[in-house]
Design a protein around this motif. Structure first.
Motif, PDB file in Angstrom:
ATOM      1  N   LEU A 171       0.833  -1.205   0.000  1.00  0.00           N
ATOM      2  CA  LEU A 171       0.000   0.000   0.000  1.00  0.00           C
ATOM      3  C   LEU A 171       0.867   1.253   0.000  1.00  0.00           C
ATOM      4  O   LEU A 171       0.594   2.216  -0.736  1.00  0.00           O
ATOM      5  CB  LEU A 171      -0.909  -0.004   1.231  1.00  0.00           C
ATOM      6  N   LEU A 172       1.909   1.244   0.820  1.00  0.00           N
ATOM      7  CA  LEU A 172       2.813   2.389   0.881  1.00  0.00           C
ATOM      8  C   LEU A 172       3.436   2.669  -0.480  1.00  0.00           C
ATOM      9  O   LEU A 172       3.452   3.814  -0.945  1.00  0.00           O
ATOM     10  CB  LEU A 172       3.914   2.127   1.916  1.00  0.00           C
ATOM     11  N   VAL A 173       3.933   1.628  -1.137  1.00  0.00           N
ATOM     12  CA  VAL A 173       4.588   1.804  -2.438  1.00  0.00           C
ATOM     13  C   VAL A 173       3.590   2.315  -3.470  1.00  0.00           C
ATOM     14  O   VAL A 173       3.893   3.245  -4.233  1.00  0.00           O
ATOM     15  CB  VAL A 173       5.240   0.489  -2.897  1.00  0.00           C
ATOM     16  N   ARG A 174       2.376   1.754  -3.501  1.00  0.00           N
ATOM     17  CA  ARG A 174       1.367   2.223  -4.464  1.00  0.00           C
ATOM     18  C   ARG A 174       1.041   3.692  -4.224  1.00  0.00           C
ATOM     19  O   ARG A 174       0.875   4.479  -5.166  1.00  0.00           O
ATOM     20  CB  ARG A 174       0.088   1.381  -4.366  1.00  0.00           C
ATOM     21  N   SER A 175       0.955   4.075  -2.954  1.00  0.00           N
ATOM     22  CA  SER A 175       0.650   5.461  -2.611  1.00  0.00           C
ATOM     23  C   SER A 175       1.764   6.401  -3.058  1.00  0.00           C
ATOM     24  O   SER A 175       1.503   7.476  -3.622  1.00  0.00           O
ATOM     25  CB  SER A 175       0.446   5.577  -1.096  1.00  0.00           C
ATOM     26  N   LEU A 176       3.007   6.004  -2.855  1.00  0.00           N
ATOM     27  CA  LEU A 176       4.134   6.851  -3.240  1.00  0.00           C
ATOM     28  C   LEU A 176       4.288   6.925  -4.755  1.00  0.00           C
ATOM     29  O   LEU A 176       4.634   7.984  -5.298  1.00  0.00           O
ATOM     30  CB  LEU A 176       5.422   6.334  -2.597  1.00  0.00           C
ATOM     31  N   VAL A 177       4.030   5.832  -5.446  1.00  0.00           N
ATOM     32  CA  VAL A 177       4.075   5.842  -6.914  1.00  0.00           C
ATOM     33  C   VAL A 177       3.023   6.813  -7.452  1.00  0.00           C
ATOM     34  O   VAL A 177       3.297   7.611  -8.355  1.00  0.00           O
ATOM     35  CB  VAL A 177       3.839   4.421  -7.479  1.00  0.00           C
ATOM     36  N   GLU A 178       1.811   6.764  -6.889  1.00  0.00           N
ATOM     37  CA  GLU A 178       0.754   7.677  -7.327  1.00  0.00           C
ATOM     38  C   GLU A 178       1.169   9.134  -7.108  1.00  0.00           C
ATOM     39  O   GLU A 178       1.009   9.985  -7.990  1.00  0.00           O
ATOM     40  CB  GLU A 178      -0.537   7.392  -6.562  1.00  0.00           C
ATOM     41  N   LYS A 179       1.710   9.419  -5.940  1.00  0.00           N
ATOM     42  CA  LYS A 179       2.125  10.800  -5.626  1.00  0.00           C
ATOM     43  C   LYS A 179       3.219  11.279  -6.583  1.00  0.00           C
ATOM     44  O   LYS A 179       3.187  12.415  -7.074  1.00  0.00           O
ATOM     45  CB  LYS A 179       2.609  10.886  -4.179  1.00  0.00           C
ATOM     46  N   ALA A 180       4.211  10.423  -6.824  1.00  0.00           N
ATOM     47  CA  ALA A 180       5.309  10.797  -7.721  1.00  0.00           C
ATOM     48  C   ALA A 180       4.789  11.057  -9.133  1.00  0.00           C
ATOM     49  O   ALA A 180       5.198  12.023  -9.799  1.00  0.00           O
ATOM     50  CB  ALA A 180       6.381   9.711  -7.728  1.00  0.00           C
ATOM     51  N   ASN A 181       3.885  10.210  -9.596  1.00  0.00           N
ATOM     52  CA  ASN A 181       3.328  10.390 -10.943  1.00  0.00           C
ATOM     53  C   ASN A 181       2.494  11.659 -11.052  1.00  0.00           C
ATOM     54  O   ASN A 181       2.525  12.360 -12.069  1.00  0.00           O
ATOM     55  CB  ASN A 181       2.477   9.173 -11.336  1.00  0.00           C
ATOM     56  N   ILE A 182       1.735  11.974 -10.008  1.00  0.00           N
ATOM     57  CA  ILE A 182       0.940  13.211 -10.015  1.00  0.00           C
ATOM     58  C   ILE A 182       1.858  14.424 -10.096  1.00  0.00           C
ATOM     59  O   ILE A 182       1.612  15.371 -10.866  1.00  0.00           O
ATOM     60  CB  ILE A 182       0.034  13.282  -8.762  1.00  0.00           C
ATOM     61  N   LEU A 183       2.908  14.413  -9.323  1.00  0.00           N
ATOM     62  CA  LEU A 183       3.870  15.514  -9.364  1.00  0.00           C
ATOM     63  C   LEU A 183       4.490  15.643 -10.760  1.00  0.00           C
ATOM     64  O   LEU A 183       4.607  16.750 -11.305  1.00  0.00           O
ATOM     65  CB  LEU A 183       4.973  15.288  -8.323  1.00  0.00           C
ATOM     66  N   ALA A 184       4.874  14.496 -11.325  1.00  0.00           N
ATOM     67  CA  ALA A 184       5.511  14.524 -12.648  1.00  0.00           C
ATOM     68  C   ALA A 184       4.561  15.060 -13.713  1.00  0.00           C
ATOM     69  O   ALA A 184       4.976  15.786 -14.624  1.00  0.00           O
ATOM     70  CB  ALA A 184       5.985  13.120 -13.018  1.00  0.00           C
TER      71      ALA A 184
END
Length: 276
Positions: A171-184
């Protein structure tokens, strides 16, 4: 070597509970059940012990993350990066906790310089990942993304380590991937310009010389009894002296050693030297 590792292990337990500054050499020797003389046979000072601990942890961390960035499939790269990061923090949680705390408090110049050097290495690895993932779409914001991703890693690591939270890593990794992609995808106003980035991402890991690599390989070869790691190290030394193997064979030899805790750094250096 065994006594040196014992001192590092026991000192780390004290550092995790008390911090670097509050822990004395006397406390370390008492906790290890050894004399001060035995301590000083392994380390010239407490600061040298701290530097060796930093080197051990950061070399494991940088080499693991660099391997993931250079070898993961594009669609899995970001999640594999976060998995590798948190795997290292979990395996070395005591030292990770000390590092996060001490970086904000330490006044030791040697400590700060060492951490800054490894920090720049990590910056460059993350930049490589960002450029591979997003290409020209983040040309003007990629340097901000480097520090945003590092901020996510540092803040969530601190949240978990200092609050003893139960962690659903998936869950943590999925959440961080989503955040990084939104920023990008959505950040349009850069703060870190190309000019600033040249100061922040200064060269720290210039290509290591062949002579230095051979010296390091000789040291490693003396540490091992007959094993696949020793044979692979010997063949890699041969490749440095008289190149004859294909890239595929060199990659295979590096794969043989990269997971051994005493070979991770030399595999990282060789991977960069051979540009693999």
């Amino acid at each position: 070597m065994v006594k040196k590792l014992l001192i590092m292990e026991k000192a780390l337990e004290l550092f995790a509970n008390q911090g670097f500054e509050a822990t004395s050499v006397q406390q370390i020797t008492d906790y290890c059940g050894i004399s001060k003389g035995a301590f000083y046979l392994s380390f010239k000072s407490k600061e040298e012990l701290i530097i060796e601990l930093i080197d051990y942890f950061m070399k494991q961390f940088i080499s693991d993350v660099d391997y993931v960035v250079k070898n993961s499939k594009k669609e899995e790269l970001l999640s594999e990066f976060f998995y590798a990061t948190y795997r290292n923090f979990h395996e070395h949680s005591n030292f990770a906790k000390v590092l996060i705390k001490e970086q904000a408090q330490s006044l030791s110049e040697a400590f700060l310089l060492r951490m800054r050097n490894y920090d720049h290495m990590l910056d460059k690895t993350i930049l490589t990942m960002i450029e591979h993932l997003y290409s020209d779409a983040v040309e003007h914001t990629k340097y901000d993304l480097v520090y945003s991703i590092k901020g996510l890693v540092n803040n969530y690591s601190g949240l978990i380590l200092f609050n003893n939270l139960p962690v659903d890593v998936d869950l943590l990794v999925r959440s961080l991937v989503e955040k990084a992609n939104i920023l990008a995808q959505h950040v349009t106003i850069p703060f870190v310009s190309t000019e600033i980035s040249t100061l922040l991402l200064r060269p720290t890991d210039e290509k290591v010389s062949k002579e230095h690599l051979i010296e390091l390989l000789d040291q490693k070869l003396n540490e091992f009894d007959e094993s696949i790691e020793k044979e692979s190290l010997s063949l890699l030394k041969q490749q440095l002296l008289e190149p004859s193997f294909s890239s595929a064979i060199v990659k295979g030899l590096l794969e043989n050693i990269r997971n051994h805790p005493h070979c991770k750094w030399i595999s990282y250096l060789l991977r960069n030297y051979f540009e693999l």
